[in-house]
Design a protein around this motif. Structure first.
Motif, PDB file in Angstrom:
ATOM      1  N   SER A   1     -15.491   3.814  -3.634  1.00  6.12           N
ATOM      2  CA  SER A   1     -15.233   4.506  -2.233  1.00  6.12           C
ATOM      3  C   SER A   1     -16.227   5.367  -1.787  1.00  6.12           C
ATOM      4  N   TYR A   2     -16.252   5.509  -0.302  1.00  9.81           N
ATOM      5  CA  TYR A   2     -16.841   6.447   0.293  1.00  9.81           C
ATOM      6  C   TYR A   2     -16.162   7.166   1.443  1.00  9.81           C
ATOM      7  N   ALA A   3     -15.905   8.337   1.383  1.00 14.20           N
ATOM      8  CA  ALA A   3     -14.868   8.956   2.274  1.00 14.20           C
ATOM      9  C   ALA A   3     -13.601   8.355   2.649  1.00 14.20           C
ATOM     10  N   ALA A   4     -13.118   7.423   1.675  1.00 14.76           N
ATOM     11  CA  ALA A   4     -11.780   7.044   2.204  1.00 14.76           C
ATOM     12  C   ALA A   4     -10.771   7.681   2.573  1.00 14.76           C
ATOM     13  N   SER A   5      -9.991   7.316   3.398  1.00 16.95           N
ATOM     14  CA  SER A   5      -8.876   8.329   3.960  1.00 16.95           C
ATOM     15  C   SER A   5      -7.482   7.652   3.773  1.00 16.95           C
ATOM     16  N   PHE A   6      -6.553   8.404   3.360  1.00 22.25           N
ATOM     17  CA  PHE A   6      -5.109   8.009   3.379  1.00 22.25           C
ATOM     18  C   PHE A   6      -4.741   8.007   4.683  1.00 22.25           C
ATOM     19  N   GLY A   7      -4.772   9.228   5.537  1.00 25.89           N
ATOM     20  CA  GLY A   7      -4.322   9.411   6.742  1.00 25.89           C
ATOM     21  C   GLY A   7      -3.040  10.065   6.754  1.00 25.89           C
ATOM     22  N   PHE A   8      -2.572  10.177   5.414  1.00 24.84           N
ATOM     23  CA  PHE A   8      -1.069  11.002   5.482  1.00 24.84           C
ATOM     24  C   PHE A   8      -1.095  12.026   4.307  1.00 24.84           C
ATOM     25  N   LEU A   9      -0.057  12.991   4.305  1.00 21.82           N
ATOM     26  CA  LEU A   9      -0.182  13.946   3.387  1.00 21.82           C
ATOM     27  C   LEU A   9       0.301  13.550   2.218  1.00 21.82           C
ATOM     28  N   GLU A  10       1.248  12.606   1.867  1.00 20.05           N
ATOM     29  CA  GLU A  10       1.671  12.172   0.398  1.00 20.05           C
ATOM     30  C   GLU A  10       1.886  10.566   0.642  1.00 20.05           C
ATOM     31  N   ILE A  11       1.922  10.212  -0.632  1.00 17.42           N
ATOM     32  CA  ILE A  11       2.411   8.653  -0.642  1.00 17.42           C
ATOM     33  C   ILE A  11       3.939   8.653  -0.754  1.00 17.42           C
ATOM     34  N   PRO A  12       4.424   7.734  -0.025  1.00 16.58           N
ATOM     35  CA  PRO A  12       5.855   7.739  -0.286  1.00 16.58           C
ATOM     36  C   PRO A  12       6.190   7.089  -1.701  1.00 16.58           C
ATOM     37  N   LYS A  13       7.421   7.380  -2.149  1.00 22.44           N
ATOM     38  CA  LYS A  13       7.690   7.247  -3.772  1.00 22.44           C
ATOM     39  C   LYS A  13       7.652   5.876  -3.887  1.00 22.44           C
ATOM     40  N   ASP A  14       8.033   4.557  -3.108  1.00 25.22           N
ATOM     41  CA  ASP A  14       8.093   3.345  -3.233  1.00 25.22           C
ATOM     42  C   ASP A  14       6.662   2.719  -3.634  1.00 25.22           C
ATOM     43  N   TYR A  15       5.665   3.558  -3.142  1.00 27.93           N
ATOM     44  CA  TYR A  15       4.149   2.953  -3.329  1.00 27.93           C
ATOM     45  C   TYR A  15       3.421   3.801  -4.184  1.00 27.93           C
ATOM     46  N   ILE A  16       3.888   4.732  -4.986  1.00 29.80           N
ATOM     47  CA  ILE A  16       3.007   5.504  -5.768  1.00 29.80           C
ATOM     48  C   ILE A  16       2.559   4.672  -6.854  1.00 29.80           C
ATOM     49  N   ASN A  17       3.296   3.992  -7.501  1.00 29.27           N
ATOM     50  CA  ASN A  17       2.805   2.854  -8.746  1.00 29.27           C
ATOM     51  C   ASN A  17       2.003   2.034  -8.326  1.00 29.27           C
ATOM     52  N   LYS A  18       1.939   1.517  -7.184  1.00 27.84           N
ATOM     53  CA  LYS A  18       0.975   0.480  -6.786  1.00 27.84           C
ATOM     54  C   LYS A  18      -0.311   1.199  -6.305  1.00 27.84           C
ATOM     55  N   TYR A  19      -0.200   2.526  -5.957  1.00 32.73           N
ATOM     56  CA  TYR A  19      -1.391   2.975  -5.382  1.00 32.73           C
ATOM     57  C   TYR A  19      -2.167   3.450  -6.662  1.00 32.73           C
ATOM     58  N   ARG A  20      -1.213   3.814  -7.683  1.00 31.49           N
ATOM     59  CA  ARG A  20      -2.005   4.422  -9.060  1.00 31.49           C
ATOM     60  C   ARG A  20      -2.818   3.076  -9.713  1.00 31.49           C
ATOM     61  N   GLU A  21      -2.094   2.147  -9.584  1.00 36.08           N
ATOM     62  CA  GLU A  21      -2.755   0.889 -10.238  1.00 36.08           C
ATOM     63  C   GLU A  21      -3.883   0.217  -9.541  1.00 36.08           C
ATOM     64  N   LEU A  22      -4.086   0.539  -8.180  1.00 28.92           N
ATOM     65  CA  LEU A  22      -5.031  -0.048  -7.459  1.00 28.92           C
ATOM     66  C   LEU A  22      -6.456   0.817  -7.557  1.00 28.92           C
ATOM     67  N   LEU A  23      -6.137   2.237  -7.574  1.00 29.04           N
ATOM     68  CA  LEU A  23      -7.007   3.122  -7.605  1.00 29.04           C
ATOM     69  C   LEU A  23      -7.683   3.335  -9.086  1.00 29.04           C
ATOM     70  N   GLY A  24      -6.954   3.030  -9.966  1.00 26.49           N
ATOM     71  CA  GLY A  24      -7.320   3.336 -11.344  1.00 26.49           C
ATOM     72  C   GLY A  24      -8.261   2.873 -11.930  1.00 26.49           C
ATOM     73  N   ASN A  25      -9.014   1.992 -11.658  1.00 23.58           N
ATOM     74  CA  ASN A  25     -10.147   1.222 -12.037  1.00 23.58           C
ATOM     75  C   ASN A  25     -11.461   1.246 -11.156  1.00 23.58           C
ATOM     76  N   PHE A  26     -11.398   2.056 -10.181  1.00 23.17           N
ATOM     77  CA  PHE A  26     -12.718   2.589  -9.438  1.00 23.17           C
ATOM     78  C   PHE A  26     -13.780   2.895 -10.459  1.00 23.17           C
ATOM     79  N   ASN A  27     -14.978   2.687 -10.227  1.00 19.60           N
ATOM     80  CA  ASN A  27     -16.070   3.363 -11.018  1.00 19.60           C
ATOM     81  C   ASN A  27     -16.273   4.655 -10.332  1.00 19.60           C
ATOM     82  N   LYS A  28     -16.361   4.920  -9.085  1.00 22.29           N
ATOM     83  CA  LYS A  28     -16.394   6.151  -8.492  1.00 22.29           C
ATOM     84  C   LYS A  28     -15.591   6.381  -7.279  1.00 22.29           C
TER      85      LYS A  28
END
Length: 367
Positions: A141-168
């Protein structure tokens, strides 16, 4: 020559979205890689940006749709022309099945910049998390933005899974850094928006922009969402200076005396920013280009219920420009000219660090 594909919101009818896409592609190309914007078509985004003659959501939107259709259609066509001329060099209108079949086409995939990790903007399209790429070594990723202050609880596990296998991973805001650290217990760099990687002369040369094309001094007003306090502030600034207001908007705006620029292309947008005497905006990229072009500007926050003000606050904090934020009752001091010498030094250092991060991606693909 290594091939790098970028996934971003390049199909949005949004000036910042297409210009950051151009900048990232341009910089990576200058660093010696073959780079292309992948013309992935997100149906949700395309539908939002579709120009509608008839909008039946309400009587007001119905009338507004009819009155603004011609201007919006002309503006839309200018964006398509820009996209086809400067962004997409290869196959167009790709869907996810095509991306799955071509995941080995590029040596590396970069998602970003922009709010590619804001689930609300893409209907939580996992493509912007590069989920179709099976080889994690190719995922950046380069300069990826979430656009919000925190991830809603219902999305936390999915975000963790999606971001967990990036090289950088790199993000655009400090808040994004905190989010990634909370999800992965991993520190990631904060890098600059791609539009800031090109200096003012590079922007001028890229599109042959005319400097001082407008002999009259003017205040440029550019709002993502109209906000009465910002409009009032702009009117008071015009009264103090005697300068006319040029308002970039495709809305029917009757609440301010201004020259309305309803159909400007991305290149014309850059020219208006370059030649403005003052800029008033609540757009992240409006602020970014104001700083990059060393303009006297004022920034307002987006009105409630917008929840993406963290990126606006982040950029003015980085450059020590908190005093440029418009507040209720702000007194206009037209003599308060921004001293850009220290700001340009901060920008130069940040630009070097961001370029160094991009170089690591290219060097990874050489291994």
């Amino acid at each position: 020559m290594k091939k790098i594909g970028i996934l971003t919101f390049h199909r949005s009818i949004n000036y910042g979205a297409v210009l950051q896409a151009y900048a990232l592609k341009s910089v990576i190309t200058k660093l010696g890689a073959h780079c292309n914007i992948i013309d992935y078509k997100n149906q949700y985004i395309d539908e939002i940006n579709r120009v509608k003659l008839f909008d039946f959501n309400s009587s007001k939107s119905f009338i507004n749709g009819i009155l603004t259709y011609a201007a919006k259609k002309e503006k839309y066509e200018k964006f398509v022309e820009f996209r086809e001329k400067y962004l997409v060099d290869e196959e167009r209108d790709l869907d996810i099945s095509t991306l799955n079949q071509r995941q080995n086409y590029y040596d590396a995939y970069i998602t970003g910049s922009d709010q590619v990790w804001n689930y609300g903007l893409s209907n939580f399209d996992k493509t912007y998390f590069l989920d179709f790429v099976s080889d994690s070594k190719k995922k950046y990723s380069y300069a990826a933005s979430f656009g919000f202050l925190e991830i809603p609880k219902d999305y936390i596990n999915k975000y963790r899974e999606l971001l967990g296998n990036f090289n950088k991973i790199s993000v655009r805001e400090e808040q994004g850094k905190k989010i990634v650290n909370s999800l992965l217990q991993k520190k990631v760099p904060v890098v600059q928006d791609p539009t800031l990687l090109l200096n003012v002369n590079e922007w001028i040369e890229a599109f042959r922009i005319s400097k001082n094309n407008n002999p009259k001094k003017y205040i440029l007003l550019y709002l993502m969402i109209p906000e009465p306090n910002i409009v009032k502030f702009t009117e008071e600034l015009a009264k103090e200076t005697g300068y006319e207001i040029i308002y970039i908007t495709d809305r029917i705006a009757r609440n301010i005396k201004a020259t309305f620029a309803r159909t400007v292309s991305p290149v014309e947008w850059l020219e208006l920013f370059l030649n403005a005497t003052y800029i008033v905006t609540n757009s992240f990229h409006g602020v970014a280009f104001s700083i990059n072009f060393n303009k006297n500007f004022f920034m307002g926050l987006l009105p409630s219920p917008a929840n993406v003000n963290s990126r606006l606050e982040n950029i003015i904090n980085i450059f020590g420009l908190k005093e440029r934020q418009i507040g209720i009752g702000n007194k206009i001091d037209i003599g308060n000219v921004i001293d850009y010498d220290p700001i340009n030094r901060i920008l130069s250092d940040a630009r070097e660090q961001s370029m160094a991060y991009l170089k690591t991606i290219i060097s990874d693909t050489d291994e």
